[in-house]
Design an enzyme around this catalytic site. Structure first.
Site, PDB file in Angstrom:
ATOM      1  CB  CYS A   1      -9.239   9.024   9.465  1.00  0.00           C
ATOM      2  SG  CYS A   1      -7.515   8.279   8.565  1.00  0.00           S
TER       3      CYS A   1
ATOM      4  NE  ARG B   1      -8.286   9.562   0.905  1.00  0.00           N
ATOM      5  CZ  ARG B   1      -7.267   8.688   1.429  1.00  0.00           C
ATOM      6  NH1 ARG B   1      -7.572   7.418   1.387  1.00  0.00           N
ATOM      7  NH2 ARG B   1      -6.280   8.920   2.052  1.00  0.00           N
TER       8      ARG B   1
ATOM      9  N   GLY C   1       0.887  -1.245   0.098  1.00  0.00           N
ATOM     10  CA  GLY C   1      -0.095   0.143  -0.144  1.00  0.00           C
ATOM     11  C   GLY C   1       0.861   1.250   0.010  1.00  0.00           C
TER      12      GLY C   1
ATOM     13  CE  LYS D   1     -10.730   4.619   7.108  1.00  0.00           C
ATOM     14  NZ  LYS D   1     -10.045   3.867   8.061  1.00  0.00           N
TER      15      LYS D   1
ATOM     16  CG  ASP E   1      -0.439   0.944  -4.518  1.00  0.00           C
ATOM     17  OD1 ASP E   1      -0.510   1.490  -3.261  1.00  0.00           O
ATOM     18  OD2 ASP E   1      -1.541   0.458  -4.966  1.00  0.00           O
TER      19      ASP E   1
HETATM   20  P1  NAD Z   1      -4.740   5.026   0.297  1.00  0.00           P
HETATM   21  O1  NAD Z   1      -6.067   4.781  -0.303  1.00  0.00           O
HETATM   22  O2  NAD Z   1      -4.223   6.206   0.079  1.00  0.00           O
HETATM   23  O3  NAD Z   1      -3.652   4.072   0.034  1.00  0.00           O
HETATM   24  C1  NAD Z   1      -4.068   2.591   0.238  1.00  0.00           C
HETATM   25  C2  NAD Z   1      -2.973   1.836  -1.104  1.00  0.00           C
HETATM   26  O4  NAD Z   1      -3.079   0.387  -0.870  1.00  0.00           O
HETATM   27  C3  NAD Z   1      -3.834   2.252  -2.527  1.00  0.00           C
HETATM   28  O5  NAD Z   1      -2.796   2.891  -3.359  1.00  0.00           O
HETATM   29  C4  NAD Z   1      -4.145   0.759  -3.136  1.00  0.00           C
HETATM   30  O6  NAD Z   1      -4.036   0.638  -4.426  1.00  0.00           O
HETATM   31  C5  NAD Z   1      -3.020   0.015  -2.133  1.00  0.00           C
HETATM   32  N1  NAD Z   1      -3.688  -1.473  -2.173  1.00  0.00           N
HETATM   33  C6  NAD Z   1      -4.866  -1.925  -1.898  1.00  0.00           C
HETATM   34  N2  NAD Z   1      -5.045  -3.484  -1.923  1.00  0.00           N
HETATM   35  C7  NAD Z   1      -3.770  -3.586  -2.145  1.00  0.00           C
HETATM   36  C8  NAD Z   1      -3.163  -4.966  -2.413  1.00  0.00           C
HETATM   37  N3  NAD Z   1      -3.902  -6.092  -2.153  1.00  0.00           N
HETATM   38  N4  NAD Z   1      -1.868  -4.945  -2.747  1.00  0.00           N
HETATM   39  C9  NAD Z   1      -1.355  -4.111  -2.980  1.00  0.00           C
HETATM   40  N5  NAD Z   1      -1.643  -2.631  -2.879  1.00  0.00           N
HETATM   41  C10 NAD Z   1      -3.016  -2.594  -2.535  1.00  0.00           C
HETATM   42  O7  NAD Z   1      -4.997   5.058   1.966  1.00  0.00           O
HETATM   43  P2  NAD Z   1      -4.323   5.644   3.314  1.00  0.00           P
HETATM   44  O8  NAD Z   1      -5.082   7.031   3.648  1.00  0.00           O
HETATM   45  O9  NAD Z   1      -2.764   5.398   3.120  1.00  0.00           O
HETATM   46  O10 NAD Z   1      -4.728   4.583   4.637  1.00  0.00           O
HETATM   47  C11 NAD Z   1      -4.440   3.407   4.547  1.00  0.00           C
HETATM   48  C12 NAD Z   1      -4.763   2.833   5.900  1.00  0.00           C
HETATM   49  O11 NAD Z   1      -4.186   3.710   6.900  1.00  0.00           O
HETATM   50  C13 NAD Z   1      -6.305   2.975   6.355  1.00  0.00           C
HETATM   51  O12 NAD Z   1      -6.488   1.824   6.935  1.00  0.00           O
HETATM   52  C14 NAD Z   1      -6.472   4.169   6.885  1.00  0.00           C
HETATM   53  O13 NAD Z   1      -7.437   4.117   7.831  1.00  0.00           O
HETATM   54  C15 NAD Z   1      -5.493   4.322   7.766  1.00  0.00           C
HETATM   55  N6  NAD Z   1      -4.838   5.523   8.098  1.00  0.00           N
HETATM   56  C16 NAD Z   1      -4.831   6.718   7.311  1.00  0.00           C
HETATM   57  C17 NAD Z   1      -4.244   7.966   7.599  1.00  0.00           C
HETATM   58  C18 NAD Z   1      -4.363   9.211   6.969  1.00  0.00           C
HETATM   59  O14 NAD Z   1      -4.161  10.088   7.354  1.00  0.00           O
HETATM   60  N7  NAD Z   1      -4.690   8.852   5.478  1.00  0.00           N
HETATM   61  C19 NAD Z   1      -3.757   8.043   8.918  1.00  0.00           C
HETATM   62  C20 NAD Z   1      -3.678   7.000   9.721  1.00  0.00           C
HETATM   63  C21 NAD Z   1      -4.243   5.750   9.478  1.00  0.00           C
HETATM   64  C1  UDX Z   2      -6.668  12.247  11.467  1.00  0.00           C
HETATM   65  C2  UDX Z   2      -5.909  12.293  12.905  1.00  0.00           C
HETATM   66  O1  UDX Z   2      -5.596  13.547  13.434  1.00  0.00           O
HETATM   67  C3  UDX Z   2      -4.693  11.429  12.938  1.00  0.00           C
HETATM   68  O2  UDX Z   2      -4.311  11.188  14.156  1.00  0.00           O
HETATM   69  C4  UDX Z   2      -4.974  10.337  12.180  1.00  0.00           C
HETATM   70  O3  UDX Z   2      -3.967   9.237  12.120  1.00  0.00           O
HETATM   71  C5  UDX Z   2      -5.905  10.246  10.853  1.00  0.00           C
HETATM   72  O4  UDX Z   2      -7.119  11.136  10.885  1.00  0.00           O
HETATM   73  P1  UDX Z   2      -6.391  13.873   9.580  1.00  0.00           P
HETATM   74  O5  UDX Z   2      -7.733  13.323   9.169  1.00  0.00           O
HETATM   75  O6  UDX Z   2      -5.430  13.716   8.393  1.00  0.00           O
HETATM   76  O7  UDX Z   2      -5.872  13.215  10.733  1.00  0.00           O
HETATM   77  O8  UDX Z   2      -6.569  15.415   9.932  1.00  0.00           O
HETATM   78  P2  UDX Z   2      -6.993  16.444  10.994  1.00  0.00           P
HETATM   79  O9  UDX Z   2      -5.970  17.416  11.352  1.00  0.00           O
HETATM   80  O10 UDX Z   2      -7.144  15.416  12.202  1.00  0.00           O
HETATM   81  O11 UDX Z   2      -8.135  16.994  10.766  1.00  0.00           O
HETATM   82  C6  UDX Z   2      -9.364  16.353  10.257  1.00  0.00           C
HETATM   83  C7  UDX Z   2     -10.535  17.311  10.185  1.00  0.00           C
HETATM   84  O12 UDX Z   2     -10.943  17.965  11.189  1.00  0.00           O
HETATM   85  C8  UDX Z   2     -10.202  18.024   8.961  1.00  0.00           C
HETATM   86  O13 UDX Z   2     -11.049  18.558   8.019  1.00  0.00           O
HETATM   87  C9  UDX Z   2      -9.910  19.366   9.912  1.00  0.00           C
HETATM   88  O14 UDX Z   2     -10.070  20.604   9.046  1.00  0.00           O
HETATM   89  C10 UDX Z   2     -11.000  19.219  10.891  1.00  0.00           C
HETATM   90  N1  UDX Z   2     -10.929  20.095  12.322  1.00  0.00           N
HETATM   91  C11 UDX Z   2      -9.791  19.791  12.907  1.00  0.00           C
HETATM   92  C12 UDX Z   2     -11.493  20.936  12.511  1.00  0.00           C
HETATM   93  O15 UDX Z   2     -12.577  21.227  11.847  1.00  0.00           O
HETATM   94  N2  UDX Z   2     -11.277  21.911  13.703  1.00  0.00           N
HETATM   95  C13 UDX Z   2     -10.343  21.521  14.620  1.00  0.00           C
HETATM   96  O16 UDX Z   2     -10.002  22.061  15.702  1.00  0.00           O
HETATM   97  C14 UDX Z   2      -9.468  20.303  14.021  1.00  0.00           C
END
Ligand code: NAD
Ligand code: UDX
Length: 459
Positions: free
Chosen positions: A273, A343, A10, A276, A35
Site C-alpha cells: 500500500c 509485496r 476480490g 503505491k 474471485d
Molecule cells: P489482492 O491482490 O490480495 O486481491 C485482489 C483480488 O482481486 C485478487 O485475488 C484478484 O484475483 C481479484 N480480482 C482482480 N480483478 C478481478 C475481477 N475482475 N473479478 C474478480 N476478481 C478479481 O489485493 P488486496 O491486498 O486485497 O488489495 C485490494 C485493494 O484494497 C487495493 O486497492 C488495495 O490498495 C486496498 N487495500 C489493501 C490493504 C492491504 O493491507 N492489503 C489495506 C487497505 C486497502
Molecule cells: C498500511 C496501513 O497501516 C493501513 O492502515 C492500510 O489500510 C494499509 O497500509 P500495512 O502496510 O499492512 O498497512 O502495514 P503497516 O503496519 O502500516 O506497515 C507498513 C510498513 O511500514 C511495514 O513494512 C512496517 O514494517 C513499516 N513500519 C511501520 C516501520 O518501518 N516502522 C514503523 O514504525 C511502522
C-alpha cells in the site's frame, strides 16, 4: 434499504478478512466473496483452516465460524453480483507498469472491469461500494460506466476505504479506529452504516462526501509512511552523531501532539500500500499542476529507497567491502511480522543488492514459502532465474540458515527471532560474527556479551 445479500469482488488480503468479519458479525446477511483466481477460491474453501490463502492471526477462527453458514467463496462472479443488494469492489489497484502514468498512477483496469461486469449482469438495484483504494474522483468513472447500461437498474455508489493493517487485520476489523463512508445518497449511506452498526459504535462511523472519503484513504497512508521516512531519516543522523534513534523516538513520542506510534526506525517500509498510494497521490498532484505538493510527498519514497540501499551498503562495507562468495543469512522475508505477504518487502531489495555483490544468501521466514521468495527476486529481473537459484537458497530451519554464515541480517520483526539460542548460532558462525538488525528487535548487550558484532539502525 435492507441489505440481505452482499457480494464482494476480490478475495485478497482485504476482501477475504473484511467479508469474513462482516459475515461473522451479521449472521442474517449472506456474504459471497468471488474471485477469478480459482486456486485462491479453492484455498479459501480448504477444509483445513491452516491452508487459507492468507495468514492473519485469528482469521481461521472467524472463517471457521461463518463459512458455510452465511459466508461463501466462489468463482461464480455473475451469480453473486446478480443476487446481491450490495456489491463491494475489493480488487487490486497496483501501480501502472505501462503507458501514461507508468510507475506512478494506479492501474484501474480491474476496477473498471468489475464495474462493467456489474453493469452487464445486474437486473435489480444495487449499492456499489468502493473498498479498493482508489484515486480521488474514481466514483465518477464508475458511475458513468454503470449509468450507461440503459437497463433501468438504479446504482448508488459509495466509497468505503479499508484501513486494516496486515498482521493485525482481524483486530483492526473488529475494533476499527473509524469506518469511513463517502456518498451522495442518504439511503445508501444508511444501508452501509446499518451493516457496520452490528459491531461498531455509531460515533466511530464517519460519513463524508465521496471525494473526501476517496482522498482520505490516500492521505492516511501517506501520513503513516511519512512518519516512517521521517524517523528513518533521523536514524542516519543518529548514526553519525552518537544519538540513539530509539531514545530520540521515545523522547519525541511522549509529546502527545506527536504521539508514540509508527516511530520505529527500520530497513524501510514495505507492503502493497504505502509506496503505491503515495505514488498515486504524487501523480494526482502532478496532473493538477501541483508540483510542490508532488515533490513533497515523493520525498517520502526517495527516503525509503535510500534506507534500503543504505542498509545493504552498510553490510558490504562492514564485511571489508566484499561479500562475494560469503554466506549471509537473512531472517525474515515478509514486509512485516504476522503476515505471509511479501509485496514491496525491503528484504527483496536488500537480497537483490547482496546478490549483485555475489553473496550467497540464505533466506528463512516462518510463513513465506520458497516459491514466493524466488518469484519476488525473479520479478526484479536483475539477473537470470538460474543465477538467482545458484546464489539464493531458501531454508526452513533458521539455525541452518546461520550455520557457517559470515553475517546475519534481520529483515522482518518476527517475535520468534528474539527467542533463538544465540549462543548456539554464534558457535556455528564464521568469526567475526556480524548481525545487522534491520528492525532493532534483538538485545545488543546480550549479543555483544556472546561475542557478536552487532549493528542496529540508528545507533
Ligand atoms: P489482492 O491482490 O490480495 O486481491 C485482489 C483480488 O482481486 C485478487 O485475488 C484478484 O484475483 C481479484 N480480482 C482482480 N480483478 C478481478 C475481477 N475482475 N473479478 C474478480 N476478481 C478479481 O489485493 P488486496 O491486498 O486485497 O488489495 C485490494 C485493494 O484494497 C487495493 O486497492 C488495495 O490498495 C486496498 N487495500 C489493501 C490493504 C492491504 O493491507 N492489503 C489495506 C487497505 C486497502
Ligand atoms: C498500511 C496501513 O497501516 C493501513 O492502515 C492500510 O489500510 C494499509 O497500509 P500495512 O502496510 O499492512 O498497512 O502495514 P503497516 O503496519 O502500516 O506497515 C507498513 C510498513 O511500514 C511495514 O513494512 C512496517 O514494517 C513499516 N513500519 C511501520 C516501520 O518501518 N516502522 C514503523 O514504525 C511502522
Amino acid at each position: 434499504m435492507n441489505i440481505n445479500k452482499i457480494c464482494c469482488i476480490g478475495a485478497g488480503y482485504v476482501g477475504g478478512p473484511t467479508m469474513a468479519v462482516i459475515a461473522q458479525k451479521c449472521p442474517n446477511i449472506k456474504v459471497t466473496v468471488v474471485d477469478l483466481n480459482e486456486k485462491r477460491i479453492d484455498d479459501w474453501n480448504s477444509e483445513d483452516l491452516s491452508l487459507l490463502p492468507i495468514f492473519e492471526p485469528g482469521l481461521d477462527e472467524v472463517v471457521g465460524e461463518a463459512r458455510g453458514r452465511n459466508l461463501f467463496f466462489s468463482t461464480d462472479v455473475d451469480k453473486a453480483i446478480e443476487e446481491a443488494d450490495m456489491v463491494f469492489i475489493s480488487v487490486n489497484t497496483p501501480t501502472k507498469t505501462y503507458g501514461r502514468g507508468k510507475d506512478m498512477a494506479a492501474d484501474l483496469k480491474y476496477v473498471e472491469l468489475c464495474a462493467r461486469q456489474i453493469a452487464k449482469v445486474a437486473t435489480t438495484d444495487k449499492i456499489v461500494v468502493e473498498k479498493s483504494t482508489l484515486p480521488v474522483r474514481t466514483a465518477e468513472a464508475i458511475h458513468n460506466v454503470l449509468s450507461e447500461t440503459g437497463n433501468g437498474v438504479n446504482f448508488q455508489i459509495l466509497s468505503n476505504p479499508e484501513f486494516l493493517a496486515e498482521g493485525t487485520a482481524i483486530q483492526d476489523l473488529l475494533n476499527p479506529d473509524r469506518i469511513l463512508i463517502g456518498g451522495e445518497s442518504e439511503d445508501a449511506i444508511q444501508a452501509l452504516v446499518d451493516v457496520y452498526s452490528n459491531w461498531v459504535d455509531d460515533d466511530k462511523i464517519l460519513t463524508t462526501n465521496v471525494w473526501s472519503s476517496e482522498l482520505s484513504k490516500l492521505v492516511a497512508n501517506a501520513f503513516l509512511a511519512q512518519r516512517v521516512s521521517s524517523i528513518n531519516s533521523i536514524s542516519e543522523l543518529c548514526e553519525k552523531t552518537g544519538a540513539n534513534v530509539k531514545e530520540v523516538a521515545r523522547s519525541i513520542g511522549m509529546d502527545s501532539r506527536i504521539g508514540s506510534k509508527f516511530l520505529n526506525a527500520s530497513v524501510g517500509f514495505g507492503g502493497s500500500c504505502f509506496q503505491k498510494d503515495i505514488l498515486n497521490l504524487v501523480y494526482i498532484a502532478k496532473t493538477y499542476g501541483l508540483n510542490e505538493v508532488a515533490d513533497y510527498w515523493e520525498q517520502v519514497i526517495i527516503m525509503n529507497n535510500h534506507q534500503k540501499t543504505r542498509f545493504t551498503s552498510n553490510i558490504l562495507s562492514t564485511l571489508y567491502n566484499t561479500v562475494s562468495g560469503k554466506k549471509i543469512a537473512m531472517l525474515g522475508w515478509a514486509f512485516k511480522k504476522d503476515t505471509n505477504d511479501t509485496r514491496e518487502s525491503a528484504a527483496i531489495y536488500v537480497a537483490d543488492g547482496l546478490l549483485e555483490e555475489r553473496a550467497q544468501v540464505y533466506v528463512y521466514d516462518p510463513k513465506v514459502k520458497e516459491a514466493r521468495v524466488y518469484e519476488d527476486i525473479n520479478y526484479l529481473n536483475t539477473r537470470g532465474e538460474e543465477e538467482n537459484k545458484d546464489l539464493l537458497s531458501v531454508v526452513t530451519d533458521p539455525y541452518k540458515a546461520c550455520e557457517d554464515a559470515h553475517a546475519i541480517a534481520v529483515l522482518t520483526e518476527w517475535d520468534e527471532f528474539k527467542s533463538y539460542d544465540w549462543h548456539k548460532i554464534y558457535d556455528k558462525m564464521l568469526k567475526p560474527a556480524f548481525i545487522f538488525d534491520g528492525r532493532g528487535i534483538l538485545d545488543r548487550a546480550e549479543l555483544e556479551g556472546i561475542g557478536f558484532e552487532y549493528y542496529n539502525i540508528g545507533e
